[in-house]
Scaffold this active site. Structure first.
Site, PDB file in Angstrom:
ATOM      1  N   ASN A 100       0.859  -0.909   0.012  1.00 30.77           N
ATOM      2  CA  ASN A 100      -0.205  -0.435  -0.116  1.00 30.77           C
ATOM      3  C   ASN A 100       0.618   1.620  -0.107  1.00 30.77           C
ATOM      4  OD1 ASN A 100      -2.353  -1.530  -0.299  1.00 30.77           O
ATOM      5  ND2 ASN A 100      -1.705  -1.700   2.257  1.00 30.77           N
ATOM      6  N   LYS A 155      10.383  -8.720   6.263  1.00 27.67           N
ATOM      7  CA  LYS A 155       9.255  -9.676   5.883  1.00 27.67           C
ATOM      8  C   LYS A 155       8.875  -9.261   5.020  1.00 27.67           C
ATOM      9  CE  LYS A 155       4.575  -9.243   7.174  1.00 27.67           C
ATOM     10  NZ  LYS A 155       3.647  -8.265   8.515  1.00 27.67           N
ATOM     11  N   ASN A 183       3.867 -11.032   4.178  1.00 30.79           N
ATOM     12  CA  ASN A 183       3.045  -9.738   3.994  1.00 30.79           C
ATOM     13  C   ASN A 183       1.070  -9.828   3.732  1.00 30.79           C
ATOM     14  OD1 ASN A 183       1.705  -7.343   4.625  1.00 30.79           O
ATOM     15  ND2 ASN A 183       3.886  -7.137   4.538  1.00 30.79           N
TER      16      ASN A 183
END
Ligand SMILES: Cc1cc2nc3c(=O)[nH]c(=O)nc-3n(C[C@H](O)[C@H](O)[C@H](O)COP(=O)(O)O)c2cc1C
Length: 363
Positions: A175, A214, A243
């Site tokens: 995002n 991550k 994620n």
């Protein structure tokens, strides 16, 4: 008590906009007198990244973005909490609405875009509880408008390494436009070189703080080859897989899948578990993995561990299943140990990794 309270509160929370329900939950956790969960069976203990986890179940990043309630979450039975993502400067994130429940699919779509109170506020809270015990990591990310995104990560690891149990370098949020490009080989190598160098500098005064990476579950296997190769060469302490996904599995029913953003929860389980197993076979035990994505039952938690996770994290399932899920997972993991007469979860880690990588690709 908390289970009963939750069962009564859940219909009310579900009647609210998801983000309002979340803010209210954080407020309740911050002020409610919470009972302490029973002590963990020592067979659930995990040693990883030089840290001793009382149990392998972590609160995933994004729930407590501003480190307001890590100790409440530990009290409720989590073995560790990952606060964040925190950005250096405060930022509001994307316009609302930006979180959507997919009730029929038990999933969530979010496009929050790193809404963060910023490093100062989060640092103050973590510093205030630094000697409280319990494992509280921090997940770090770049500001949307940063000119030099790598410099943001460098600044954050320098500031947070002294007060966090571990630091997660998050380059996988879908995002923040362009953020996932940091997973590309050349960019990742440069990022890790500079960030881990910064970590070394603070290690001299703050002691060693593990640094984890991550990643997104949407990498191709060729990209994953590069990411794992670089993570190993640069000696990160672990990886988190992974994620939210930009993909929309064929199984989804809800109309809201048309919303832009990262998908999490049950529909993510097959892809995230496959990417975990693919990562595990490439890492060859160079460092431990945290498996996250779609865990909503004891069986799903066990599948993650057998696919290669030394530790697990979850978030979305709490929206649908509530905090009772933590106890349910612990019970299921202990039953699995008893069934196979094992003394620790370590003996199950990766047991199915090769088999999972041989399955048809999840659609
Ligand atoms: C509302 C929401 C916000 C999230 N925010 C973050 C975040 O700030 N940083 C991050 O690394 N992951 C974030 N995540 C991703 C979770 O940490 C996790 O990787 C993902 O949701 C998959 O786990 P789950 O299926 O158990 O939710 C967020 C997830 C959700 C649902």
């Amino acid at each position: 008590m908390i289970g009963l309270f939750e069962r009564l509160a859940r219909p009310f929370l579900h009647a609210l906009d998801p983000e309002d329900a979340h803010s209210l939950t954080i407020k309740m956790l911050a002020c409610a007198p919470l009972p302490r969960a029973a002590g963990d069976d020592k067979r659930l203990a995990v040693r990883a990244f030089g840290l001793n986890f009382p149990n392998p179940i972590g609160m995933a990043a994004g729930f407590d973005k501003n480190a307001e309630v890590p100790d409440a979450l530990l009290r409720l039975g989590f073995g560790f909490v990952e606060a964040g993502t925190v950005t250096p400067l405060p930022q509001r994130g994307n316009p609302r609405p930006r979180v959507f429940r997919l009730n029929a699919d038990r999933g969530v779509i979010n496009r929050l875009g790193f809404n963060s109170q910023g490093a100062e506020a989060v640092l103050r809270r973590l510093a205030a509880r630094a000697n409280a015990g319990g494992i509280v990591g921090i997940n770090i990310g770049a500001n949307k408008d940063a000119v030099d995104r790598v410099a943001d990560y460098v600044r954050l690891i320098e500031r947070f390494a002294p007060v966090a149990s571990y630091v997660t370098i998050n380059i996988s949020s879908p995002n923040t436009p362009g953020l996932r490009n940091l997973q590309r080989a050349e960019a990742l190598d440069d990022l890790l070189a500079r960030v881990l160098d910064a970590r070394e500098r603070v290690t001299r005064r703050a002691g060693p703080t593990p640094a984890l990476l991550k990643i997104a579950p949407d990498l191709s296997l060729a990209e994953l080859d590069d990411v794992v190769g670089i993570a190993r060469a640069r000696r990160v302490d672990g990886m988190i897989v992974g994620n939210t996904t930009l993909t929309r599995p064929a199984s989804l029913h809800e109309m809201k899948i048309a919303e832009a953003g990262g998908l999490s929860g049950r529909p993510l389980l097959p892809l995230a578990t496959r990417m975990l197993a693919e990562t595990y076979v490439r890492v060859e035990s160079a460092f431990p993995l945290i498996g996250v994505g779609g865990i909503d039952s004891g069986a799903a938690a066990l599948a993650k561990i057998r696919a290669g996770a030394s530790l697990i994290q979850l978030y979305s399932a709490l929206v649908f299943r509530g905090l009772g899920l933590i106890g349910e997972i612990k019970t299921a993991l202990l039953s699995a140990l008893e069934r196979d007469s094992l003394d620790s979860l370590g003996e199950l880690v990766g047991a199915d990794a090769a088999a999972v990588t041989a399955e048809a690709w999840p659609s």
